[in-house]
Design a protein around this motif. Structure first.
Motif, short mmCIF file in Angstrom:
data_model
loop_
_atom_site.label_atom_id
_atom_site.label_comp_id
_atom_site.label_asym_id
_atom_site.label_seq_id
_atom_site.Cartn_x
_atom_site.Cartn_y
_atom_site.Cartn_z
N GLN A 180 0.85 -1.18 0.00
CA GLN A 180 0.00 0.00 0.00
C GLN A 180 0.89 1.24 0.00
O GLN A 180 1.88 1.31 0.72
N LEU A 181 0.56 2.23 -0.84
CA LEU A 181 1.31 3.48 -0.89
C LEU A 181 0.71 4.46 0.10
O LEU A 181 -0.47 4.82 -0.01
N PHE A 182 1.51 4.88 1.08
CA PHE A 182 1.03 5.73 2.16
C PHE A 182 1.48 7.18 1.96
O PHE A 182 2.63 7.43 1.59
N GLY A 183 0.62 8.13 2.27
CA GLY A 183 0.98 9.53 2.23
C GLY A 183 -0.17 10.41 1.81
O GLY A 183 -1.12 9.96 1.16
N ASP A 184 -0.08 11.70 2.15
CA ASP A 184 -1.13 12.64 1.80
C ASP A 184 -1.38 12.69 0.30
O ASP A 184 -2.52 12.80 -0.15
N ASN A 185 -0.30 12.65 -0.49
CA ASN A 185 -0.48 12.74 -1.94
C ASN A 185 -1.25 11.53 -2.49
O ASN A 185 -2.11 11.67 -3.37
N TYR A 186 -0.96 10.34 -1.95
CA TYR A 186 -1.69 9.15 -2.40
C TYR A 186 -3.15 9.19 -1.93
O TYR A 186 -4.05 8.74 -2.64
N ASN A 187 -3.39 9.74 -0.74
CA ASN A 187 -4.76 9.90 -0.26
C ASN A 187 -5.54 10.84 -1.18
O ASN A 187 -6.70 10.60 -1.51
N SER A 188 -4.89 11.95 -1.58
CA SER A 188 -5.55 12.92 -2.45
C SER A 188 -5.85 12.31 -3.81
O SER A 188 -6.94 12.53 -4.37
N ILE A 189 -4.90 11.56 -4.37
CA ILE A 189 -5.13 10.92 -5.67
C ILE A 189 -6.25 9.89 -5.55
O ILE A 189 -7.09 9.77 -6.44
N SER A 190 -6.28 9.15 -4.43
CA SER A 190 -7.35 8.18 -4.20
C SER A 190 -8.71 8.87 -4.13
O SER A 190 -9.70 8.38 -4.67
N ASP A 191 -8.74 10.02 -3.48
CA ASP A 191 -9.99 10.76 -3.34
C ASP A 191 -10.48 11.25 -4.70
O ASP A 191 -11.67 11.19 -5.03
N GLY A 192 -9.53 11.74 -5.52
CA GLY A 192 -9.91 12.18 -6.86
C GLY A 192 -10.41 11.06 -7.74
O GLY A 192 -11.33 11.24 -8.54
N LEU A 193 -9.78 9.87 -7.59
CA LEU A 193 -10.22 8.69 -8.34
C LEU A 193 -11.63 8.29 -7.94
O LEU A 193 -12.49 8.02 -8.79
N LYS A 194 -11.88 8.28 -6.65
CA LYS A 194 -13.20 7.88 -6.14
C LYS A 194 -14.30 8.82 -6.63
O LYS A 194 -15.40 8.38 -7.00
N ASN A 195 -14.01 10.12 -6.65
CA ASN A 195 -15.03 11.11 -6.99
C ASN A 195 -14.98 11.56 -8.45
O ASN A 195 -15.77 12.42 -8.86
N ASN A 196 -14.03 10.99 -9.21
CA ASN A 196 -13.88 11.33 -10.63
C ASN A 196 -13.70 12.84 -10.83
O ASN A 196 -14.28 13.44 -11.73
#
Length: 467
Positions: A180-196
């Motif tokens: 798993q890639l940990f960090g604020d930047n990966y969280n933000s990218i995950s959030d953008g992916l989820k919400n398109n």
């Protein structure tokens, strides 16, 4: 396979970037798939996870989730369904047909019989020390300590669990591992992916529009699990006018700043953003006018495979929110950010994060500007001002009476252009240092050495001559 993975290397990124609370560390839904042969690490793919719903299986609550494996998210993706639980002190993973994949008691610190990758086997435990502080004393494991559970007959088959985060951080089947890639930047990218989320860089600003970029260090309090911060510096960027150069139309931008750690102020300077029909240049960086969205892929660079990730996320959770574009690569220590609404890209590094604390776009203000604070408990530079072709004004706050030496030098030739000795008083001091003639718009080095019976120190800084 002779897999000798340094687990600390795999996990150190877990603790590089803080969150508002430690529990958010596991919010990333992006995973890296790789191999490690003969001390050579090779990235072979990426994986995303989408949590679907909770469901009861044999009266135990499981999280149902979807994984997608790929080398380019926009292309073919292999999809699988799994069920996961951390209930009753056991980590259990089932496949889509409810067949048992993993079953490990993560509450015990002893050897145990468990199931790894569908096979019942004897496993042992190793605690992974992710602390950065030196010297290190004996590790006292807690729920936050990553735990490696490995097959006693083949230690290349293992899981790494972080029990307080309820997450499977790394797992290896002996042929490849997924982490798993940990960090604020990966969280933000995950959030953008989820919400398109998507954002266009075709910005619209008017003269007088501005932003404040605020940098701070961020880490966790081991007792409260809440992130703590140290203010580092801010930069204020303002669009002031237009001009025409040999490169075409350009925006004249003004920047000024302040460093909270040294107390030093960066005086106002101007720079250009060069515009083209297809994008703009900020220094040597070209930002195209286009619609940005999530991009996740494995790319070839210098005969090696690296991951390249891009995402779009909100800067603030309000109506008509502003967005940011995040870009990160496995071969780059920096994290890159593009602001769709203002033509000033910026970077982050290590545990320092950059946030937009204030913006005025088309006259509409959001957020609040951070202001300069005055340091009075230690000696610090307050300001360095170009007064004429032959003089530089230096303002310093001294916490004690000292002897002071000033030197002005040419940064290119290292030639000393002026020296001066003085004695300070306690409090704010202003010195006018004379020197040889300075060239307009050229930057010069400022060396300041001070000493007293109790202490000594020095500052290295610079000033640009505006005359």
């Amino acid at each position: 396979m002779k897999q000798i993975i340094t687990i600390l290397t795999l996990l150190i990124s877990c603790f590089s970037f803080g969150q508002s609370s430690r529990s958010e560390l596991s919010n990333s839904k992006i995973y890296l798939k790789a191999t490690y042969f003969n001390k050579v690490n090779k990235n072979i793919g990426l994986q995303t996870r989408t949590d679907l719903k909770d469901t009861l299986i044999s009266n135990i609550s499981y999280r149902k989730f979807l994984t997608e494996d790929f080398t380019d998210y926009s292309q073919k993706r292999e999809r699988n369904i799994y069920y996961e639980t951390f209930e009753n002190g056991f980590f259990t993973l089932l496949d889509n047909k409810l067949n048992l994949i993993h079953n490990v008691n993560y509450k015990t610190n002893k050897e145990q019989t468990a199931t790894l990758f569908g096979k019942k086997t004897s496993i042992d435990i190793e605690f992974i020390d992710t602390r950065n502080n030196l010297p290190r004393d004996s590790l006292i494991p807690t729920e936050k300590t990553p735990r490696k559970y490995f097959n006693k007959k083949n230690n290349e088959i293992y899981l790494i669990l972080i029990s307080d985060l309820k997450t499977l951080a790394v797992h290896s089947n002996g042929e490849f591992y997924i982490k798993q890639l940990f960090g604020d930047n990966y969280n933000s990218i995950s959030d953008g992916l989820k919400n398109n989320y998507q954002a266009s860089t075709k910005f619209e600003i008017k003269k007088g529009d501005e932003i404040q970029l605020f940098y701070r260090r961020k880490w966790y309090n081991d007792t409260t699990n809440v992130a703590e911060y140290e203010d580092k510096q801010f930069k204020n960027f303002k669009y002031v006018s237009d001009t025409i150069t040999d490169k075409g139309k350009s925006l004249v931008m003004e920047v000024e700043g302040y460093n909270y750690l040294s107390g030093s102020k960066d005086n106002s300077e101007q720079f250009l953003i060069n515009l083209t029909d297809s994008g703009y240049y900020s220094g040597s960086q070209f930002v195209p006018y286009k619609n940005f969205s999530t991009e996740l892929k494995i790319i070839d660079l210098d005969n090696e495979k690296h991951f390249s990730l891009q995402g779009v996320d909100k800067i603030e959770e309000t109506e008509n929110s502003l967005y940011k574009i995040i870009q990160t690569k496995s071969n780059d220590h920096y994290r890159y950010y593009i602001l769709p609404f203002f033509p000033v890209p910026y970077i982050e590094f290590g545990n320092v994060e950059g946030i937009i604390t204030y913006s005025k776009i088309k006259g509409i203000e959001k957020g609040k500007k951070r202001e300069r604070t005055l340091i009075t408990d230690k000696t610090n530079i307050r300001d360095i001002i170009s007064k004429s072709n032959y003089e530089v004004e230096i303002q310093i706050y001294f916490a004690e009476i000292t002897d002071v030496e000033f030197k002005i030098n040419d940064l290119e030739t290292e030639k000393v252009l002026g020296t001066q000795n003085a004695k300070s008083k306690i409090g704010l001091n202003t010195f006018l240092v004379k020197c040889s003639k300075l060239s307009k718009d050229k930057e010069y080095g400022i060396q300041i050495n001070y000493s007293s019976k109790e202490s000594s120190g020095s500052f290295s800084n610079s000033v640009k001559n505006k005359y």
